[in-house]
Design an enzyme around this catalytic site. Structure first.
Site: not given
Length: 299
Positions: A122, A180, A210, A242
């Site tokens: 966004h 993620h 997360e 990650h």
């Protein structure tokens, strides 16, 4: 005499004005539209993981052979670390679009390589749609959707993941996908993907670093199903920090270590989504849709 002098002056004025008229009109009539493509990833600091982004960039260039393709990273932290440690400058989406504007691109299709339409997506949307308002040279910018944007996308992603599972994996062994996760409402896409995957294989699980589902949620399901071995795969465009550290690292808080403590042997697969042609095809389809919406008159 006066009439001849007057005619000469008029002729000189016309000749002086002619170069200006040429520059304005051009030899070939109206200026042609100049389309371009900007591919935007979150980014990675790992050269090995960057190959996945180069792979999808290569596929896009083959799909649009006559259209210039540029790449940008949306993560400020990643860009800063690359500049500091690798002495390379990777453009932000705003910088890349500004450069394309300076190079007189009139129509740009921006393709997000994000997995879900979360905060990063966004923010990119706001940046992209601001550029046509900054002057007449860049007339139109259209955004391509991220990997998972619609129910149809979720079905396609689930099918693609099924086609990309490790060949050595047995039916009684789990697949654990690490996403993620985000605090953005788009976090619900991970649970939605879990639903579609469970219909295809009850031993495939989605967890996030997360967001939701959590690793604890995954472990609970693994134990409930009596599974003692799991293949760990990143649900991210690249197998970057990650995947290498949070998922497959030797630190006590890595997913691999935590699963081991819970009696579950894990096998990390360090391959990003952008390495698999089946998943790349979904991003490219979104780009095709975006590019088809550009109002290109001539090129």
């Amino acid at each position: 005499m006066f009439q001849r002098l007057f005619s000469t002056i008029i002729l000189l004025l016309i000749l002086c004005a002619f170069p200006t008229m040429q520059a304005y009109c051009g030899h070939d009539g109206p200026k042609q539209d100049k389309p371009g493509i900007l591919v935007v990833a979150f980014g990675t600091t790992m050269p090995t993981a960057e190959k996945a982004l180069q792979h999808i960039e290569g596929v896009i260039k083959k799909t649009f052979p006559n259209v210039p393709v540029r790449m940008a990273y949306s993560s400020k932290i990643v860009r800063a670390k690359i500049a500091r440690e690798q002495h390379r400058n990777i453009a932000s989406p705003a910088e890349a679009l500004a450069q394309m504007k300076d190079e007189n691109f009139t129509h740009v299709a921006v393709q997000s390589l994000h997995s879900i339409p979360g905060e990063e997506y966004h923010n990119l949307l706001k940046t992209a749609y601001a550029f046509p308002t900054m002057g007449k040279s860049m007339q139109q910018v259209v955004m391509g959707m991220p990997l998972m944007a619609t129910s149809t996308d979720l079905e396609k992603v689930a099918d693609a993941i099924m086609a990309c599972l490790p060949a050595d994996r047995k039916p009684n062994e789990a697949i654990v996908l690490m996403g993620h996760g985000t605090h953005h409402p788009a976090d619900v896409y991970y649970a939605a993907l879990q639903y579609h995957l469970a219909k295809r294989d009850p031993n495939i699980f989605v967890g996030t670093v997360e967001g939701f589902p959590t690793l604890d949620d995954v472990i609970e399901k693994l134990k409930k199903n009596g599974l003692t071995k799991a293949w760990l795969m990143p649900l991210m465009s690249v197998a970057g920090d990650h995947a290498n550290n949070d998922m497959a690292g030797d630190e006590p808080d890595s997913w691999k270590s935590i699963l081991d403590k819970n009696g579950i042997t894990s096998v990390p697969v360090l391959t990003g989504l952008a390495d698999y042609d089946q998943l790349v095809a979904i991003w490219v389809d979104h780009l095709k849709t975006a590019y088809s919406q550009l109002n290109i008159k001539s090129h």
